[in-house]
Design a protein around this motif. Structure first.
Motif, PDB file in Angstrom:
ATOM      1  N   ASN A  41       0.832  -1.214   0.000  1.00  0.00           N
ATOM      2  CA  ASN A  41       0.000   0.000   0.000  1.00  0.00           C
ATOM      3  C   ASN A  41       0.863   1.259   0.000  1.00  0.00           C
ATOM      4  O   ASN A  41       0.387   2.344   0.265  1.00  0.00           O
ATOM      5  N   TYR A  42       2.153   1.079  -0.299  1.00  0.00           N
ATOM      6  CA  TYR A  42       3.050   2.244  -0.283  1.00  0.00           C
ATOM      7  C   TYR A  42       3.992   2.213  -1.489  1.00  0.00           C
ATOM      8  O   TYR A  42       4.249   1.165  -2.072  1.00  0.00           O
TER       9      TYR A  42
ATOM     10  N   GLU B  58       7.077   6.255  13.668  1.00  0.00           N
ATOM     11  CA  GLU B  58       7.833   5.104  13.201  1.00  0.00           C
ATOM     12  C   GLU B  58       8.255   4.266  14.410  1.00  0.00           C
ATOM     13  O   GLU B  58       8.638   4.824  15.433  1.00  0.00           O
ATOM     14  N   LEU B 135       3.176  -3.220  15.470  1.00  0.00           N
ATOM     15  CA  LEU B 135       3.217  -3.176  14.008  1.00  0.00           C
ATOM     16  C   LEU B 135       2.184  -4.126  13.409  1.00  0.00           C
ATOM     17  O   LEU B 135       1.585  -3.825  12.370  1.00  0.00           O
ATOM     18  N   ARG B 138      -0.976  -2.259  13.512  1.00  0.00           N
ATOM     19  CA  ARG B 138      -0.991  -1.246  12.449  1.00  0.00           C
ATOM     20  C   ARG B 138      -1.351  -1.886  11.113  1.00  0.00           C
ATOM     21  O   ARG B 138      -2.216  -1.390  10.391  1.00  0.00           O
ATOM     22  N   LEU B 142      -5.041  -1.324   8.808  1.00  0.00           N
ATOM     23  CA  LEU B 142      -5.027  -0.895   7.406  1.00  0.00           C
ATOM     24  C   LEU B 142      -5.550  -1.986   6.478  1.00  0.00           C
ATOM     25  O   LEU B 142      -6.293  -1.714   5.528  1.00  0.00           O
ATOM     26  N   ASP B 411      -2.438  14.572  10.018  1.00  0.00           N
ATOM     27  CA  ASP B 411      -2.036  13.461   9.174  1.00  0.00           C
ATOM     28  C   ASP B 411      -1.130  12.498   9.942  1.00  0.00           C
ATOM     29  O   ASP B 411      -0.495  12.864  10.925  1.00  0.00           O
ATOM     30  N   GLU B 413       1.584   9.671   8.528  1.00  0.00           N
ATOM     31  CA  GLU B 413       2.062   9.114   7.265  1.00  0.00           C
ATOM     32  C   GLU B 413       2.552   7.683   7.354  1.00  0.00           C
ATOM     33  O   GLU B 413       2.780   7.048   6.334  1.00  0.00           O
ATOM     34  N   ALA B 414       2.764   7.180   8.554  1.00  0.00           N
ATOM     35  CA  ALA B 414       3.306   5.828   8.646  1.00  0.00           C
ATOM     36  C   ALA B 414       2.195   4.786   8.508  1.00  0.00           C
ATOM     37  O   ALA B 414       2.192   3.771   9.182  1.00  0.00           O
ATOM     38  N   ARG B 415       1.227   5.059   7.637  1.00  0.00           N
ATOM     39  CA  ARG B 415       0.149   4.082   7.450  1.00  0.00           C
ATOM     40  C   ARG B 415       0.553   3.094   6.366  1.00  0.00           C
ATOM     41  O   ARG B 415      -0.041   3.012   5.297  1.00  0.00           O
ATOM     42  N   LEU B 416       1.573   2.330   6.680  1.00  0.00           N
ATOM     43  CA  LEU B 416       2.196   1.429   5.723  1.00  0.00           C
ATOM     44  C   LEU B 416       2.000   0.000   6.204  1.00  0.00           C
ATOM     45  O   LEU B 416       2.195  -0.298   7.377  1.00  0.00           O
ATOM     46  N   ILE B 417       1.626  -0.870   5.283  1.00  0.00           N
ATOM     47  CA  ILE B 417       1.523  -2.295   5.623  1.00  0.00           C
ATOM     48  C   ILE B 417       2.831  -2.938   5.192  1.00  0.00           C
ATOM     49  O   ILE B 417       2.943  -3.475   4.097  1.00  0.00           O
ATOM     50  N   ILE B 418       3.847  -2.838   6.035  1.00  0.00           N
ATOM     51  CA  ILE B 418       5.167  -3.333   5.611  1.00  0.00           C
ATOM     52  C   ILE B 418       5.233  -4.852   5.740  1.00  0.00           C
ATOM     53  O   ILE B 418       5.744  -5.530   4.856  1.00  0.00           O
TER      54      ILE B 418
END
Lengths: 433, 433
Positions: A41-42, B58, B135, B138, B142, B411, B413-418
């Motif tokens: 998603n990034y 982060e 994590l 998180r 998402l 906002d 911004e760390a809305r990442l599905i790593i």
């Protein structure tokens, strides 16, 4: 996939890298529906992945949510999906979350590491093409030192502290430089009970110079910098196999190492349904014409690393880097709109903006069209260009803070093993001390 | 474990949390050898984990390498190890990397989530005690929204957008507040094709007020804030089971939810060999006297969450929070040195510095000894106290940058599905659109 159909033509873009995102931006204020598919998603800023691997930057600051890049555009849809197959006849994309029809299909799937068919090497090597891969490498590097502390076996300890990087393109060179800085500035403090001088960094290159895509002068200077930092630069040497313990080469040279990073090649990341021999050319890339059209297929395009556009200046296609992808994405966007409006499309002409690489603190090499320079100024240019191209204001500030901090303090604080890479094995230790 | 033996007494500390690190710092410039064992190579600033789960920070900026905290101290050794067992008679610790003798042993293993024996709940709930757990949460949040986009089944979509947080202590309250902010500021932009108003945030508390450890006024105000943000606050309600789909309570109320976060209790994280019934008291904690000595055992101590020191003011032991751990670590350090030098040790007296919680932008509640206040000023106090206690200059700057950015831009911004949390399942979708 439940995306509403309307009267606008639908452009499906596979891949949210530099090419896919540039194209989506170009299209998204226009009378087309854009659907971007990516398995993450990034968007990843790949040129800085080596800094994630070496604890210099947080992974979150070189990634950016794709939804956010395009949130202000109407007619834009993102779906987190893995594409399984393309059905050209049905004009349809099959994914793990369902099927989707397209009017125009753009393949922007980028590239993956190329092991040239060597499965054993692939299983045992580390890669650095994605954020999870880079984090795995970060964990492994740190786990190696933790383990080196524990062993009394000299050979094992040396292997744990021996790093072999195969491929001296920008990725390999930058990683080697960063490891050398860690060796100098951080490890002796973190591991006072280890003799860090035993750590070896080997950079292995098949051809006769490092950074072969850059000027001779840049190659020469980069090599000087690397050797000054204590990196062993091996030229005209090819690693042929690695079983997880020993790397064998085309000569008598072997490396006993616990960590081999493979940065010696990439290949196009093709998709089923568009992998027929007549459209695939060398490097597993999809042959396209000057308009990024896949020849013989209607309304199917490829851009970026996956696309091979051959012309007199680039008989093997453009370099597999960010710039060609960005430029192709932008032009294809314009050409698609021209096509829809019945206007004449324009052929692609790559504008080479130059290339650069950094080799640790105060050292970089920059090749521009008219001027080539190296050293401290080149290093500042490298930094500001990377900050400029990074997406997102917050990311830029956080990366800048980290760099200033690293510069002043000779430090990298993200040396965290958040997800261990190695399976923990119980050591058989006979003596209790 | 190959740690050199010298004439100094060896203090082995298990756990690099607030207690263990404070103790190690106190001891490390003295004539003792300190060995700190932890299964992570970093110290976690647990009070900000909920910000990692909600993409505000982060993970790397709330963690700090343990080696770095103590790098300037001689006689300090860190080992990345999981402790398996303590052998009191042999004065020895068994770990996955070998055995180690101690002269003094300090157990600072902290706490884990307490599911009160309910295995099904444990398997299906999310926790937030470590960085990897945060994590995972998180990613799950998402992934739920990505999945909600795909389904036409209204019940499924509602369950994906229904968040149940069990336990309204600081963790639960702060997580609920952060989720409410995401609902307001981010999700409608990221998911224009979803009706985000359907998202539900349920905060479930067994007792009759939120933040039960704080003042009545703080509880009241926090509840007002939460309700103002659209959080459903359920009091006197206990979740009794969760099978991954439906949460059942002690009343008729049930929640159909894809995400249940369990923040309703912690228990001491005991180790084999020191878990006999006579030293373990309520909450699975180790009974200690006023000197943090485990009664009946020689040279064995426990500090922080794992230690239960009962006195008139705290008949059930001190709260399981950072402050008692830090204070006990410091005092134990001093007492150990006193003991080694044959001086008289001093009893522990907890100095309650107060407690606080934030409930989204501009809203917090602060209870100090003499004064209790709520609102914007409390929120600034909350921020600066957290920045102050965070370890590391770089971490503070990066966290500060993120907070300023989040504040100005609404906002995260760390809305990442790593690392995806859910296994990707193929959806059976019959219609192609």
């Amino acid at each position: 996939m439940n995306i509403p159909r309307n009267s606008m033509p639908r452009v499906v873009i596979i891949g949210g890298g530099f090419g896919g995102v540039s194209l989506a931006k170009q299209l998204s204020e226009q009378e087309v529906q854009v659907v971007l598919l990516d398995k993450h998603n990034y968007h990843t800023f790949q040129p800085l992945l080596y800094q994630v691997s070496t604890g210099g930057l947080e992974p979150d600051s070189i990634a950016y949510p794709i939804r956010k890049i395009l949130k202000d555009y109407p007619n834009f849809f993102f779906r987190l999906a893995e594409v399984k197959k393309i059905n050209i006849e049905a004009k349809q994309v099959s994914t793990n979350i369902g099927d989707l029809r397209y009017d125009h299909l753009v393949i922007a799937t980028g590239s993956t590491t190329n092991f040239f068919g060597n499965k054993e090497m692939e299983q045992n090597s580390m890669q650095m093409k994605t954020i999870p891969q880079s984090l795995n490498l970060r964990s492994l590097i740190l786990e190696n030192f933790e383990e080196a502390l524990l062993t009394d076996d000299l050979n094992e300890r040396n292997a744990l502290m021996n790093f072999v990087i195969v491929g001296a393109g920008p990725t390999g060179v930058e990683l080697a430089g960063a490891l050398a800085e860690i060796k100098k500035g951080i490890l002796p403090k973190d591991y006072p009970d280890l003799d860090i001088r035993q750590m070896q960094i080997n950079l292995v290159q098949g051809s006769d110079r490092v950074l072969p895509a850059m000027s001779e002068k840049a190659s020469k200077k980069a090599e000087d910098y690397l050797e000054g930092l204590g990196v062993n630069v091996w030229k005209c040497l090819r690693v042929q196999n690695y079983d997880g313990k020993t790397a064998k080469t085309n000569t008598d040279v072997t490396f006993d190492t616990a960590t081999l990073v493979w940065a010696a090649g990439v290949k196009g990341n093709t998709i089923k349904g568009i992998d027929a021999a007549d459209v695939i050319t060398r490097g597993n890339r999809i042959k396209v014409n000057r308009y990024n059209e896949v020849e013989g297929l209607e309304n199917v395009y490829a851009i970026g690393d996956i696309a091979c556009m051959q012309d007199d200046e680039y008989p093997n296609g453009h370099p597999m880097m960010a710039q060609p992808a960005i430029q192709q994405g932008r032009l294809l966007g314009k050409n698609l709109l021209r096509k829809i409006k019945g206007k004449e499309k324009k052929p692609f002409k790559y504008k080479n903006k130059g290339s650069m690489a950094t080799i640790g603190r105060n050292k970089a090499v920059v090749d521009l069209e008219r001027i080539k320079f190296q050293g401290v100024f080149a290093w500042f240019v490298w930094m500001f260009v990377h900050l400029f191209f990074l997406i997102g204001f917050r990311n830029r500030v956080v990366v800048f803070v980290n760099w200033v901090y690293n510069y002043i303090r000779f430090d990298r604080e993200a040396r965290l093993i958040i997800r261990p890479f190695k399976k923990k094995k119980s050591r058989v230790i006979t003596t209790t001390q």
